[in-house]
Design a protein around this motif. Structure first.
Motif, PDB file in Angstrom:
ATOM      1  N   ALA A 120      35.337  75.820  41.386  1.00 54.19           N
ATOM      2  CA  ALA A 120      35.316  74.480  40.801  1.00 54.19           C
ATOM      3  C   ALA A 120      34.375  74.451  39.619  1.00 54.19           C
ATOM      4  CB  ALA A 120      34.865  73.447  41.842  1.00 54.19           C
ATOM      5  N   VAL A 121      34.619  73.518  38.708  1.00 53.23           N
ATOM      6  CA  VAL A 121      33.750  73.312  37.554  1.00 53.23           C
ATOM      7  C   VAL A 121      33.207  71.891  37.618  1.00 53.23           C
ATOM      8  CG1 VAL A 121      33.607  73.210  35.042  1.00 53.23           C
ATOM      9  CG2 VAL A 121      35.038  74.958  36.138  1.00 53.23           C
ATOM     10  N   TYR A 122      31.892  71.768  37.508  1.00 53.22           N
ATOM     11  CA  TYR A 122      31.245  70.452  37.455  1.00 53.22           C
ATOM     12  C   TYR A 122      31.003  70.131  35.987  1.00 53.22           C
ATOM     13  CZ  TYR A 122      28.240  66.578  39.116  1.00 53.22           C
ATOM     14  OH  TYR A 122      27.697  65.348  39.400  1.00 53.22           O
ATOM     15  N   ILE A 123      31.748  69.172  35.462  1.00 55.70           N
ATOM     16  CA  ILE A 123      31.671  68.786  34.056  1.00 55.70           C
ATOM     17  C   ILE A 123      30.560  67.760  33.869  1.00 55.70           C
ATOM     18  CG2 ILE A 123      32.914  67.719  32.139  1.00 55.70           C
ATOM     19  CD1 ILE A 123      35.514  68.798  33.408  1.00 55.70           C
ATOM     20  N   ILE A 124      29.504  68.143  33.154  1.00 56.23           N
ATOM     21  CA  ILE A 124      28.349  67.262  32.924  1.00 56.23           C
ATOM     22  C   ILE A 124      28.085  67.242  31.422  1.00 56.23           C
ATOM     23  CG2 ILE A 124      26.036  66.638  33.712  1.00 56.23           C
ATOM     24  CD1 ILE A 124      26.337  68.583  36.012  1.00 56.23           C
ATOM     25  N   THR A 125      29.058  66.767  30.691  1.00 50.59           N
ATOM     26  CA  THR A 125      29.001  66.711  29.235  1.00 50.59           C
ATOM     27  C   THR A 125      29.129  65.253  28.786  1.00 50.59           C
ATOM     28  OG1 THR A 125      31.397  67.086  29.196  1.00 50.59           O
ATOM     29  CG2 THR A 125      29.972  69.024  28.956  1.00 50.59           C
ATOM     30  N   PRO A 126      28.980  64.940  27.501  1.00 50.05           N
ATOM     31  CA  PRO A 126      29.175  63.568  27.041  1.00 50.05           C
ATOM     32  C   PRO A 126      30.546  63.006  27.455  1.00 50.05           C
ATOM     33  CG  PRO A 126      28.073  64.815  25.339  1.00 50.05           C
ATOM     34  CD  PRO A 126      28.441  65.792  26.418  1.00 50.05           C
ATOM     35  N   LYS A 142      41.411  75.483  38.504  1.00 50.11           N
ATOM     36  CA  LYS A 142      40.148  75.280  39.215  1.00 50.11           C
ATOM     37  C   LYS A 142      39.967  73.801  39.538  1.00 50.11           C
ATOM     38  CE  LYS A 142      39.183  79.650  38.623  1.00 50.11           C
ATOM     39  NZ  LYS A 142      39.185  80.616  39.748  1.00 50.11           N
ATOM     40  N   HIS A 143      39.300  73.529  40.657  1.00 46.78           N
ATOM     41  CA  HIS A 143      38.979  72.151  41.030  1.00 46.78           C
ATOM     42  C   HIS A 143      37.991  71.566  40.029  1.00 46.78           C
ATOM     43  CE1 HIS A 143      41.091  72.770  44.780  1.00 46.78           C
ATOM     44  NE2 HIS A 143      40.317  73.800  45.073  1.00 46.78           N
ATOM     45  N   VAL A 144      38.051  70.244  39.872  1.00 47.60           N
ATOM     46  CA  VAL A 144      37.203  69.556  38.901  1.00 47.60           C
ATOM     47  C   VAL A 144      36.267  68.587  39.613  1.00 47.60           C
ATOM     48  CG1 VAL A 144      37.131  68.043  36.883  1.00 47.60           C
ATOM     49  CG2 VAL A 144      39.016  69.685  37.154  1.00 47.60           C
ATOM     50  N   LYS A 166      49.256  67.668  39.153  1.00 46.99           N
ATOM     51  CA  LYS A 166      50.298  68.612  38.765  1.00 46.99           C
ATOM     52  C   LYS A 166      49.824  70.052  38.914  1.00 46.99           C
ATOM     53  CE  LYS A 166      52.606  65.448  35.570  1.00 46.99           C
ATOM     54  NZ  LYS A 166      52.880  65.108  34.129  1.00 46.99           N
ATOM     55  N   ALA A 167      48.529  70.281  38.681  1.00 49.77           N
ATOM     56  CA  ALA A 167      47.976  71.634  38.803  1.00 49.77           C
ATOM     57  C   ALA A 167      47.650  72.002  40.242  1.00 49.77           C
ATOM     58  CB  ALA A 167      46.723  71.754  37.936  1.00 49.77           C
ATOM     59  N   GLY A 168      47.710  71.020  41.144  1.00 48.20           N
ATOM     60  CA  GLY A 168      47.402  71.294  42.546  1.00 48.20           C
ATOM     61  C   GLY A 168      45.930  71.509  42.813  1.00 48.20           C
ATOM     62  N   VAL A 169      45.074  70.888  41.995  1.00 50.37           N
ATOM     63  CA  VAL A 169      43.625  70.998  42.202  1.00 50.37           C
ATOM     64  C   VAL A 169      43.049  69.614  42.471  1.00 50.37           C
ATOM     65  CG1 VAL A 169      43.465  73.018  40.716  1.00 50.37           C
ATOM     66  CG2 VAL A 169      43.096  70.757  39.724  1.00 50.37           C
ATOM     67  N   LYS A 170      41.892  69.587  43.076  1.00 52.69           N
ATOM     68  CA  LYS A 170      41.228  68.320  43.367  1.00 52.69           C
ATOM     69  C   LYS A 170      40.425  67.852  42.156  1.00 52.69           C
ATOM     70  CE  LYS A 170      40.927  68.835  48.403  1.00 52.69           C
ATOM     71  NZ  LYS A 170      41.934  67.778  48.657  1.00 52.69           N
ATOM     72  N   LEU A 171      40.360  66.531  42.009  1.00 51.16           N
ATOM     73  CA  LEU A 171      39.522  65.899  40.989  1.00 51.16           C
ATOM     74  C   LEU A 171      38.563  64.964  41.697  1.00 51.16           C
ATOM     75  CD1 LEU A 171      38.638  64.991  38.164  1.00 51.16           C
ATOM     76  CD2 LEU A 171      40.656  63.487  38.093  1.00 51.16           C
ATOM     77  N   LEU A 172      37.277  65.286  41.628  1.00 44.39           N
ATOM     78  CA  LEU A 172      36.232  64.460  42.232  1.00 44.39           C
ATOM     79  C   LEU A 172      35.326  63.941  41.127  1.00 44.39           C
ATOM     80  CD1 LEU A 172      35.242  66.691  45.298  1.00 44.39           C
ATOM     81  CD2 LEU A 172      37.062  64.976  45.136  1.00 44.39           C
ATOM     82  N   VAL A 173      34.706  62.796  41.371  1.00 46.98           N
ATOM     83  CA  VAL A 173      33.812  62.163  40.396  1.00 46.98           C
ATOM     84  C   VAL A 173      32.417  62.087  41.007  1.00 46.98           C
ATOM     85  CG1 VAL A 173      33.446  60.137  38.928  1.00 46.98           C
ATOM     86  CG2 VAL A 173      35.777  60.847  39.516  1.00 46.98           C
TER      87      VAL A 173
END
Length: 388
Positions: A120-126, A142-144, A166-173
């Protein structure tokens, strides 16, 4: 604010009704009865011999806080780094023992697709970068995990949800408060009827912003001002404290320093929600006042107050029954361990942290900006939040 609002009005107007959101909200019969319990209660099973391998994208101040907290995680580990600053990559590599093969920049991080060390990638950008980066991470399989706000408007948020599905990955906030013990205790009490019929919620979220040249004060990167940064806590908090979705919103903006707060950057917004039960919420989001971190829930049989309510802690809470006494645990440690459980075991949190949850907040923030611009009450067609 006119330029930002005009832009978002064109993009977001169709989402103020958002009838398609009902398709994104699972039915009660589809939700497993088991709620998310602390991972420390699980000593056997799949999670006992594996962990979530996370790449951190964007190595700024909040990423540093997350990374430090993850050193205490039992089920999540930093295994990759993504940054546009080579010197940061070298420093973080040494500090967190990340090999060269797991380090990327913003041009080449699509190559994570072929890296088995990253789940998974944790996106911590603007804020404005969340949408394109989420689409690329999803395309890489990869999961987001995306920091909030998940996007700068509902249109982008919906595209992020669709791309991950569509990509079959999870999206968490990154809704860390959804795992905080005092918060969950008040939600439990509300569910049990301890406060009677909820009638009123107040959310105060604000601080005096510092460096005027930081990205948060650049509408092209932030998508807005205080509302996008600190105000989202009261938007989201109103929903999980009352346990409903709002039917309408009204809002008013105050700007005392137009030199500091340029067009597209809101300084102070007051906003109000009305809910199906008849409950109302009155909230304040500001970059111009300190000491504003308070939630208050009033019912016909009791009350709950949290102050501070969403800061990094310790969170302080009390109800008509007395003080809450949960010990402080670093929020990001709990968040990442619990998100590992969601991604690796498919477990369900008490309060959702998925992309649909983030999308709902973006619909509401778009509507708040629209209410400020027009001076009208904006009616909303949103699915009611699942009881929590």
């Amino acid at each position: 604010m006119s330029s930002r609002r005009d832009f978002l009005t064109k993009l977001s107007a169709p989402f103020l009704a958002m009838p398609m959101l009902s398709e994104l909200t699972p039915k009660m019969s589809d939700i497993p009865a088991r709620e998310l319990q602390p991972l420390s209660e699980f000593s056997t099973g799949k999670m006992s011999d594996t962990y979530l391998r996370v790449a951190i994208m964007g190595l700024g101040s909040y990423a540093s806080r997350v990374a430090e907290a993850m050193q205490s995680c039992k089920k999540a580990k930093i295994t990759g780094l993504i940054s546009g600053t080579p010197s940061k990559l070298k420093t973080w590599q040494a500090k967190y023992n990340v090999p060269d093969r797991n380090c990327y920049n913003y041009e080449n991080f699509d190559a994570i697709k072929n890296n088995p060390d990253i789940d998974a990638v944790y996106i911590i950008t603007p804020n404005a970068l969340h949408h394109p980066q989420t689409l690329r991470v999803a395309a890489a399989g990869k999961h987001v995990i995306c920091e909030k706000p998940m996007a700068i408007n509902a249109k982008e948020a919906l595209e992020m949800v669709d791309a991950c599905k569509k990509a079959g990955v999870k999206l968490l906030v990154g809704y860390r408060m959804h795992f905080e013990a005092n918060t969950l205790d008040i939600i439990r009490m509300r569910k049990e009827g301890a406060f009677g019929k909820p009638l009123f919620f107040q959310g105060l979220s604000g601080f005096i912003i510092g460096n005027p040249n930081q990205w948060r004060m650049n509408p092209a990167l932030s998508g807005g001002g205080a509302m996008m940064d600190i105000g989202i806590y009261s938007v989201n908090g109103a929903r999980y404290m009352l346990g409903e979705e709002p039917l309408w919103v009204t809002a008013q903006e105050t700007k005392t320093d137009p030199q500091k707060f340029k067009p597209g950057i809101d300084e102070t917004i007051q906003f109000q929600f009305g809910f199906p039960s008849g409950a109302v919420a009155s909230c304040l989001s500001t970059y111009a006042m300190n000491y504003l971190d308070r939630f208050f829930l009033n019912g016909d049989k009791g009350f709950a107050e949290m102050m501070p309510s969403t800061g990094y802690g310790p969170i302080k809470g009390r109800t008509h029954r007395g003080e809450l006494s949960h010990p402080h645990i670093t929020h990001q440690t709990t968040q990442m361990d619990e998100m590992a459980g969601i991604i690796l075991e498919g477990r369900k949190p008490v309060v959702p942290v998925d992309g649909e949850e983030g999308l709902k907040d973006m619909v509401l923030i778009d509507a708040i900006y629209e209410a400020v611009k027009t001076g009208r009450k904006i009616n909303l067609t949103l699915p009611r939040i699942l009881p929590v």
